[in-house]
Design an enzyme around this catalytic site. Structure first.
Site, PDB file in Angstrom:
ATOM      1  N   LYS A 184      11.598  80.404  38.484  1.00  0.00           N
ATOM      2  CA  LYS A 184      11.962  79.021  38.144  1.00  0.00           C
ATOM      3  C   LYS A 184      11.941  78.238  39.457  1.00  0.00           C
ATOM      4  O   LYS A 184      12.888  78.248  40.225  1.00  0.00           O
ATOM      5  CB  LYS A 184      13.368  78.983  37.508  1.00  0.00           C
ATOM      6  CG  LYS A 184      13.630  77.838  36.584  1.00  0.00           C
ATOM      7  CD  LYS A 184      14.059  76.499  37.128  1.00  0.00           C
ATOM      8  CE  LYS A 184      14.875  76.264  38.294  1.00  0.00           C
ATOM      9  NZ  LYS A 184      14.567  74.951  38.911  1.00  0.00           N
ATOM     10  N   GLU A 187      12.364  71.853  40.371  1.00  0.00           N
ATOM     11  CA  GLU A 187      11.759  70.849  39.499  1.00  0.00           C
ATOM     12  C   GLU A 187      11.251  69.648  40.312  1.00  0.00           C
ATOM     13  O   GLU A 187      10.512  68.817  39.793  1.00  0.00           O
ATOM     14  CB  GLU A 187      12.757  70.395  38.421  1.00  0.00           C
ATOM     15  CG  GLU A 187      13.988  69.645  38.921  1.00  0.00           C
ATOM     16  CD  GLU A 187      15.103  70.562  39.460  1.00  0.00           C
ATOM     17  OE1 GLU A 187      14.807  71.659  39.963  1.00  0.00           O
ATOM     18  OE2 GLU A 187      16.270  70.144  39.396  1.00  0.00           O
ATOM     19  N   SER A 237      21.065  75.586  47.721  1.00  0.00           N
ATOM     20  CA  SER A 237      22.311  75.108  48.335  1.00  0.00           C
ATOM     21  C   SER A 237      23.461  76.090  48.104  1.00  0.00           C
ATOM     22  O   SER A 237      23.416  76.924  47.195  1.00  0.00           O
ATOM     23  CB  SER A 237      22.678  73.750  47.733  1.00  0.00           C
ATOM     24  OG  SER A 237      22.954  73.918  46.357  1.00  0.00           O
ATOM     25  N   CYS A 292      16.303  74.974  56.064  1.00  0.00           N
ATOM     26  CA  CYS A 292      17.585  75.691  56.130  1.00  0.00           C
ATOM     27  C   CYS A 292      17.818  76.229  57.524  1.00  0.00           C
ATOM     28  O   CYS A 292      18.939  76.548  57.892  1.00  0.00           O
ATOM     29  CB  CYS A 292      17.612  76.832  55.128  1.00  0.00           C
ATOM     30  SG  CYS A 292      16.405  78.094  55.523  1.00  0.00           S
ATOM     31  N   GLU A 392      26.295  70.002  55.556  1.00  0.00           N
ATOM     32  CA  GLU A 392      24.851  70.176  55.807  1.00  0.00           C
ATOM     33  C   GLU A 392      24.174  68.845  55.464  1.00  0.00           C
ATOM     34  O   GLU A 392      24.144  68.455  54.290  1.00  0.00           O
ATOM     35  CB  GLU A 392      24.294  71.301  54.932  1.00  0.00           C
ATOM     36  CG  GLU A 392      22.821  71.542  55.168  1.00  0.00           C
ATOM     37  CD  GLU A 392      22.234  72.630  54.266  1.00  0.00           C
ATOM     38  OE1 GLU A 392      22.656  72.741  53.097  1.00  0.00           O
ATOM     39  OE2 GLU A 392      21.337  73.350  54.728  1.00  0.00           O
TER      40      GLU A 392
HETATM   41  P1  NAD Z   1      19.537  73.271  45.140  1.00  0.00           P
HETATM   42  O1  NAD Z   1      20.631  74.254  45.229  1.00  0.00           O
HETATM   43  O2  NAD Z   1      19.845  71.891  44.698  1.00  0.00           O
HETATM   44  O3  NAD Z   1      18.403  73.812  44.139  1.00  0.00           O
HETATM   45  C1  NAD Z   1      17.955  75.145  44.215  1.00  0.00           C
HETATM   46  C2  NAD Z   1      17.548  75.592  42.811  1.00  0.00           C
HETATM   47  O4  NAD Z   1      18.699  75.543  41.961  1.00  0.00           O
HETATM   48  C3  NAD Z   1      16.494  74.700  42.190  1.00  0.00           C
HETATM   49  O5  NAD Z   1      15.553  75.511  41.532  1.00  0.00           O
HETATM   50  C4  NAD Z   1      17.282  73.833  41.214  1.00  0.00           C
HETATM   51  O6  NAD Z   1      16.558  73.501  40.069  1.00  0.00           O
HETATM   52  C5  NAD Z   1      18.454  74.713  40.827  1.00  0.00           C
HETATM   53  N1  NAD Z   1      19.683  73.937  40.541  1.00  0.00           N
HETATM   54  C6  NAD Z   1      20.001  72.712  41.010  1.00  0.00           C
HETATM   55  N2  NAD Z   1      21.221  72.342  40.550  1.00  0.00           N
HETATM   56  C7  NAD Z   1      21.670  73.363  39.788  1.00  0.00           C
HETATM   57  C8  NAD Z   1      22.873  73.599  39.065  1.00  0.00           C
HETATM   58  N3  NAD Z   1      23.843  72.689  39.007  1.00  0.00           N
HETATM   59  N4  NAD Z   1      23.015  74.776  38.409  1.00  0.00           N
HETATM   60  C9  NAD Z   1      22.048  75.712  38.442  1.00  0.00           C
HETATM   61  N5  NAD Z   1      20.875  75.531  39.127  1.00  0.00           N
HETATM   62  C10 NAD Z   1      20.687  74.378  39.792  1.00  0.00           C
HETATM   63  O7  NAD Z   1      18.810  73.281  46.580  1.00  0.00           O
HETATM   64  P2  NAD Z   1      17.649  72.346  47.075  1.00  0.00           P
HETATM   65  O8  NAD Z   1      18.187  70.976  47.299  1.00  0.00           O
HETATM   66  O9  NAD Z   1      16.448  72.508  46.231  1.00  0.00           O
HETATM   67  O10 NAD Z   1      17.311  73.030  48.483  1.00  0.00           O
HETATM   68  C11 NAD Z   1      18.000  72.713  49.665  1.00  0.00           C
HETATM   69  C12 NAD Z   1      19.110  73.699  49.942  1.00  0.00           C
HETATM   70  O11 NAD Z   1      18.574  75.025  49.998  1.00  0.00           O
HETATM   71  C13 NAD Z   1      19.766  73.489  51.307  1.00  0.00           C
HETATM   72  O12 NAD Z   1      21.139  73.705  51.174  1.00  0.00           O
HETATM   73  C14 NAD Z   1      19.135  74.563  52.187  1.00  0.00           C
HETATM   74  O13 NAD Z   1      19.910  74.958  53.293  1.00  0.00           O
HETATM   75  C15 NAD Z   1      19.004  75.669  51.202  1.00  0.00           C
HETATM   76  N6  NAD Z   1      17.998  76.629  51.634  1.00  0.00           N
HETATM   77  C16 NAD Z   1      18.430  77.809  52.112  1.00  0.00           C
HETATM   78  C17 NAD Z   1      17.509  78.728  52.572  1.00  0.00           C
HETATM   79  C18 NAD Z   1      17.961  80.026  53.137  1.00  0.00           C
HETATM   80  O14 NAD Z   1      17.137  80.909  53.290  1.00  0.00           O
HETATM   81  N7  NAD Z   1      19.230  80.200  53.458  1.00  0.00           N
HETATM   82  C19 NAD Z   1      16.139  78.443  52.527  1.00  0.00           C
HETATM   83  C20 NAD Z   1      15.742  77.203  51.990  1.00  0.00           C
HETATM   84  C21 NAD Z   1      16.679  76.301  51.546  1.00  0.00           C
END
Ligand code: NAD
Length: 508
Positions: A184, A187, A237, A292, A392
């Site tokens: 998944k 989006e 996140s 990240c 962050e």
């Molecule tokens: P996000 O958590 O908003 O989304 C990640 C995934 O979760 C997406 O597929 C999204 O559709 C889904 N999602 C969003 N809201 C949700 C909810 N309420 N319930 C269930 N699923 C949900 O993250 P993002 O904004 O796409 O990415 C940025 C974040 O990812 C930053 O915090 C960054 O630090 C982190 N990140 C971490 C790493 C790592 O390796 N530690 C790598 C890349 C990004």
């Protein structure tokens, strides 16, 4: 490469799902625009898959697992070899799509694809990565050996910021170990993962071995709770990752969550000034700070605090532009919401009394007036209670903290809850060694700004940046995507002498 986006006359293209080896139009009534962050052009519409579609993806993966798990190692390795060749061949077109939907510069988009390609290259070595162990004669005539067997249907949930690299952290390692996969993707930028899926099918990944559904929370929760999914890999996140970890663990799944970060770079006064400041500015503002492993806190030690004007001067030379434009150093942030969130945090920093050394708000990019641009922004005089320190920011904002000693820097970093990455810039081996030994962060750079390990190692963020024991890609991914079976065996032939009944636990 032919995109599977169906362009109906005068209609926005729709993003397909990959179900059972076919690119399928969703029957959902819930759709979201995929928007170019530099222009606001709607590139496509992404469906939020229905429950039936999600169940169909898992059912397809379950069916495919029955045969895929027995596919010879060499066959799986050859598919990965083909996939790596195809990704390499189509690197440039994937990078263009990625840049259009995510906003990165083209060079950085190629980097995104390339860091994922490295994982595919590593997956080609599965013949040695998935080896078991053997010990002969652990007791009289008894041998013990282990098998590394696949675990079943695995799920992956990826973030927006690396739409090529992170899906490629996930599905190649999972399937090369003999599992099947339901991905998944974010989006916000699903077009890039769909191009990778096309290449995976061309490389010979059989129907059902890789399935892709789209959506948000509902799809994520379905993956975390589905009884036929055995493991979940999440990157995103901290808030969502914690939810995923708890939900999927409660449903008996193996889970790994790589989450948010606040990465500190320590600059010692003996550091090579030019090299270190170049590295800092690049790693803070590259990808508009949406990595990240971006440097988000610069810790200047002692006399290095006099270098603030030099940092500001370097940041001012960066070109903010649409990712496709030549010479762009950083593009827009991914969405209007993301931009407003970052601007809100900058306001907070000003209110809390940090000194705004460089203000990137209000930047105008000719030809891209509607883009979600924020220029490099720098705060000094930041203290650990301020929101710009605790949160962050995920935008092109550097926060600078001044300290007097390396010990103070180490204490500051170890008191921060995140543990994704950190770095030290110095010419002193002793300072670097003390730092690597005492710092409680999973990935450390020594005069290296973004210490993301290559795939013969593993991604090893720690503390508040990770839940679960094992990281994605590398050796740890092989452990995550396999289970160990240990066999203890003894063989008797007709000439064996009976040792009698043994009522103890000892092997004799
Ligand atoms: P996000 O958590 O908003 O989304 C990640 C995934 O979760 C997406 O597929 C999204 O559709 C889904 N999602 C969003 N809201 C949700 C909810 N309420 N319930 C269930 N699923 C949900 O993250 P993002 O904004 O796409 O990415 C940025 C974040 O990812 C930053 O915090 C960054 O630090 C982190 N990140 C971490 C790493 C790592 O390796 N530690 C790598 C890349 C990004």
């Amino acid at each position: 490469m032919t995109s599977k986006l169906a362009t109906l006359a005068n209609q926005t293209p729709t993003v397909k799902m990959l179900l059972d080896g076919k690119f399928i139009e969703s029957q959902t009534s819930e759709w979201q625009d995929v928007v170019n962050p530099a222009t606001q052009e709607v590139l496509a519409q992404v469906p939020f898959a229905t429950d039936d579609e999600i169940n169909a993806a898992v059912a397809s993966a379950s069916k495919a697992y029955k045969t895929w798990k027995n596919t010879p190692l060499a066959t799986r390795a050859r598919i990965m070899l083909k996939l790596q060749a195809l990704v390499r061949e189509h690197m440039s077109s994937i990078a263009h799509t990625l840049s259009a939907e995510q906003g990165k510069t083209l060079a950085d988009a190629e980097g995104d694809v390339f860091r994922g390609l490295e994982v595919v290259e590593h997956a080609c070595s599965i013949g040695t990565l998935q080896l078991g162990e053997f010990a002969e004669n652990v007791a009289g005539g008894v041998d013990t050996y282990t098998l590394r067997q696949p675990i079943g249907v695995c799920g992956g949930i990826s973030p927006f910021n690396f739409p090529a690299m992170i899906p490629l952290w996930m599905f190649p390692m999972a399937i090369v170990c003999g599992n099947t996969f339901v991905l998944k993707p974010s989006e916000q930028d699903p077009l890039t993962p769909m191009l990778l899926a096309e290449l995976a099918l061309q490389a010979g990944v059989p129907p059902g071995v890789l399935n892709i559904i789209h959506g948000g929370k509902r799809a994520v929760d379905a993956i975390c709770t589905h009884p036929d999914i055995v493991a979940v890999s999440f990157v995103g996140s901290t808030a969502v990752g914690t939810h995923v970890y708890n939900l999927a663990s409660q449903h008996g799944k193996r889970v790994q969550c790589m989450m948010g970060a606040k990465n500190h770079a320590v600059v010692m006064p003996d550091a090579n000034k030019e090299q270190s400041l170049n590295a800092l500015v690049g790693s803070t503002f590259g990808a508009a700070g949406q990595r990240c492993m971006a440097t988000s806190v610069t810790v200047l030690v002692g006399d290095a605090q006099k270098w603030i004007p030099d940092i500001v001067a370097k940041a001012k030379t960066l070109k903010v532009n649409a990712g496709v434009e030549k010479g762009a150093d950083l593009g827009p942030v991914v969405s209007k919401n993301a931009k407003n969130r970052v601007l809100g945090l900058v306001e907070d920093g000003i209110k809390e009394g940090a000194k705004l050394e460089l203000d990137g708000r209000g930047i105008k990019v000719p030809g891209y007036e509607k883009g979600n641009f924020i220029g490099p922004t720098i705060f000094s005089g930041v203290t650990p209670e301020m929101k710009i320190y605790t949160t962050e920011i995920f935008g092109p904002v550097m926060v600078i903290v001044g300290v007097n000693t390396l010990n103070e820097a180490i204490t500051l970093i170890n008191n921060n809850p995140f543990g994704n990455g950190t770095g030290i810039f110095t010419q002193s081996g002793a300072a670097a060694r003390k730092f690597q030994s005492e710092i409680d962060v999973g990935q450390v750079g020594i005069n290296v700004p973004i210490p993301v390990p290559v795939p013969s190692f593993s991604f090893t963020g720690s503390r508040g940046s990770k839940l679960g024991d094992l990281g994605p890609y590398g050796k740890q991914a092989v452990q995550f995507y396999t289970q160990t079976k240990t066999i203890t065996s003894r063989w008797f032939d007709d000439s064996s002498t009976s040792t009698g009944v043994n009522t103890t636990i000892s092997l004799k």
